[in-house]
Design an enzyme around this catalytic site. Structure first.
Site, PDB file in Angstrom:
ATOM      1  N   CYS A 219      28.538  22.668  40.260  1.00 56.04           N
ATOM      2  CA  CYS A 219      27.884  22.355  41.353  1.00 56.04           C
ATOM      3  C   CYS A 219      26.384  22.867  41.238  1.00 56.04           C
ATOM      4  CB  CYS A 219      28.477  23.462  42.459  1.00 56.04           C
ATOM      5  SG  CYS A 219      30.268  22.736  42.856  1.00 56.04           S
ATOM      6  N   HIS A 298      23.745  31.667  32.188  1.00 59.00           N
ATOM      7  CA  HIS A 298      25.130  31.028  31.569  1.00 59.00           C
ATOM      8  C   HIS A 298      25.949  32.203  31.107  1.00 59.00           C
ATOM      9  CE1 HIS A 298      28.182  28.365  30.191  1.00 59.00           C
ATOM     10  NE2 HIS A 298      27.162  27.290  30.153  1.00 59.00           N
ATOM     11  N   HIS A 382      12.318  31.498  52.689  1.00 63.03           N
ATOM     12  CA  HIS A 382      13.692  30.401  53.069  1.00 63.03           C
ATOM     13  C   HIS A 382      14.512  30.399  52.148  1.00 63.03           C
ATOM     14  CE1 HIS A 382      11.259  28.355  56.279  1.00 63.03           C
ATOM     15  NE2 HIS A 382      10.192  28.384  55.437  1.00 63.03           N
ATOM     16  N   HIS A 386      24.018  27.549  47.763  1.00 65.88           N
ATOM     17  CA  HIS A 386      24.773  26.732  47.458  1.00 65.88           C
ATOM     18  C   HIS A 386      25.783  26.842  48.534  1.00 65.88           C
ATOM     19  CE1 HIS A 386      27.848  23.918  46.107  1.00 65.88           C
ATOM     20  NE2 HIS A 386      28.679  24.990  45.583  1.00 65.88           N
ATOM     21  N   HIS A 415      29.046  23.368  57.440  1.00 64.36           N
ATOM     22  CA  HIS A 415      29.889  22.909  58.598  1.00 64.36           C
ATOM     23  C   HIS A 415      29.886  21.566  59.005  1.00 64.36           C
ATOM     24  CE1 HIS A 415      30.564  22.228  63.152  1.00 64.36           C
ATOM     25  NE2 HIS A 415      31.481  23.100  62.934  1.00 64.36           N
ATOM     26  N   ASN A 419      31.469  21.067  51.352  1.00 66.57           N
ATOM     27  CA  ASN A 419      30.782  21.291  50.016  1.00 66.57           C
ATOM     28  C   ASN A 419      30.466  19.923  49.264  1.00 66.57           C
ATOM     29  OD1 ASN A 419      30.282  21.906  47.384  1.00 66.57           O
ATOM     30  ND2 ASN A 419      31.974  23.401  47.344  1.00 66.57           N
TER      31      ASN A 419
END
Length: 491
Positions: A219, A298, A382, A386, A415, A419
């Site tokens: 993702c 990572h 802002h 994710h 909502h 995802n």
């Protein structure tokens, strides 16, 4: 009394922040003012005599000028090319693809009629997920039983990618053959020919296009794709780069009974984003953002981090994505490493000094002192976190001490769309724009987590105040948001 003390402490911190961040200016302004006063006091004759006393001849002036030109040229040539985000578009699923809670649970009961425990588990997850009634799944998953064929997967890929790209090309007015670099990222669906080749074929892109297809990176791959595009734009001047971020649900919908693998079924939904980047200076005027930094972390060297999100077969031989219980703890460690790297780049001096004093105090005086958490709200206006799930957003809000408004875009995206994997960051950015909150000079932090385990951040600066978009994924529902999302929705 306690309230008065907190208010005083707030103003003390504001004063400290202003003093430290403007320290150099506060020192230089009086010095420059003193020099200016002395120059004004001196008459023209004194200034001329001072200049003559330097005894500069023409050769010295020319050599000095030539040296300055060389230094400026080297600086200009070595300076990274600015990367602009011209515009971006998202896929908006058709209404007929929506999956209300009742439909999702009815299908679960029919598909898993021999395992009521698995059905009950998914019910509990969905009740606490933070998803709404309008999230969407591809047509193949609406069948009883699901039919995840290669043809259906390609059909989903063509639908979401082509829809986003068509809208992007229409909005920007850029012709497909003007695209110089193409990067497509999709973690779990990697057919042959690749998805990037599919885009090249559909839009008849040039034969010399630099094409890349990234898979298996989870993702958090959208910032990785942006980072790759940035590096390529540094060596290819006057170019356009198109980044496409998506996840194809059809072939990856788990049909087994393992709880750790059923969890993604409850959260992942359809989505895609197409982003146009450029290093052309003429594009700056109409671009929305400028890319400032990409920070990648990572944790794959650690075995637990490597296997916390893992694709494998269950005991019945059915393939799924297994999410381990220690996922959030590992995500927290990855976040800590990421912000440790990013902090010195983006935080104001005042916050860096407070963090340094806290670190020294813990080392020299008391190791039990609570570590100082930098206030990233001073670095960004802002936040696009994710939308991996309610727990992910809750954890980051707590760790970074963010307000409800700061995580509103993430919660509302989860909502409304669920995802959507790597594309979720762009639905969140679009939400902020749709609310009319994005102003010139605002800084945006996009942060995502992915398998491997990775935590990646992209930092953007708004170039111009952005008007509320006339169309987009939020155009028919933005007036309803934000909505109250209860802790548990009883099904």
């Amino acid at each position: 009394m306690a309230n008065t003390s907190s208010v005083r402490l707030k103003y003390v911190k504001l004063g400290y922040t202003y003093l430290v961040n403007h320290f150099l200016g506060l020192i230089l302004i009086p010095i420059m003012a003193g020099i200016a006063v002395e120059i004004l006091r001196a008459g023209p004759e004194e200034i001329i005599s001072l200049f003559k006393s330097l005894q500069l001849d023409m050769i010295q002036v020319m050599c000095s000028t030539f040296l300055i030109i060389i230094i400026l040229t080297v600086y200009y040539m070595s300076k990274p090319r600015p990367v602009y985000l011209v515009d971006y578009s998202m896929f908006k699923p058709p209404y007929i693809f929506r999956v209300p809670f009742a439909t999702f649970m009815e299908h679960n009961k029919l598909n898993l009629k021999d395992d009521q425990k698995a059905v009950d588990f998914q019910t509990r997850i969905l009740e606490r997920s933070g998803l709404g009634e309008e999230t969407c799944l591809p047509p193949a998953i609406h069948y009883i039983n699901p039919q995840p064929t290669m043809e259906a997967a390609r059909g989903e890929a063509e639908l979401v990618i082509f829809s986003a790209v068509d809208d992007l090309l229409k909005k920007t007015g850029v012709k497909a053959r003007d695209i110089d670099i193409l990067i497509v990222n999709c973690s779990l669906f990697s057919p042959t020919p690749s998805l990037s080749a599919m885009v090249v074929n559909k839009y008849k892109l040039r034969s010399n296009i630099k094409s890349f297809n990234l898979s298996g990176m989870g993702c958090s791959c959208s910032p990785i794709s942006v980072d790759l595009a940035r590096d390529l734009l540094q060596v290819h001047p006057n170019s356009y780069a198109m980044v496409i971020s998506t996840e194809i649900i059809t072939p990856n919908y788990y049909q087994g009974k393992e709880r750790a693998m059923l969890l993604p079924n409850c959260l992942f939904r359809m989505g895609c984003a197409a982003i146009l980047l450029s290093n052309k200076r003429k594009e700056k005027k109409r671009s929305k953002y400028q890319l400032l930094h990409v920070v990648r972390t990572h944790k794959g060297a650690d075995d637990k981090a490597y296997k916390c999100v893992y694709q494998e077969e269950d005991r019945e031989g059915k393939v799924g994505i297994s999410l381990q219980k220690d996922l959030m703890a590992i995500a927290g460690e990855a976040l800590k490493s990421n912000i440790t790297t990013m902090g010195p780049i983006v935080l104001p001096t005042s916050e860096q000094l407070l963090f340094l004093f806290s670190l020294i105090g813990r080392k020299l005086f008391n190791p039990k002192w609570k570590p100082y958490i930098p206030d990233f709200k001073q670095a960004f206006e802002h936040f696009c976190i994710h939308a991996g799930g309610r727990a992910v957003i809750d954890e980051l809000q707590k760790s970074l001490q963010l307000s409800a408004e700061h995580v509103e875009a993430s919660r509302m995206t989860l909502h409304r769309f669920g995802n959507t994997s790597s594309s979720s960051l762009w639905y969140e950015l679009s939400y902020i724009e749709a609310k009319g909150r994005m102003k010139k000079g605002d800084r945006v932090w996009q942060i995502a987590f992915g398998s491997g385990f990775k935590c990646n951040s992209a930092i953007w600066k708004c170039i111009r105040t952005i008007k509320t978009p006339a169309n987009g994924p939020w155009d028919d529902c933005i007036d309803r948001y934000p909505v109250h999302i209860p802790e548990i929705v009883k099904l």
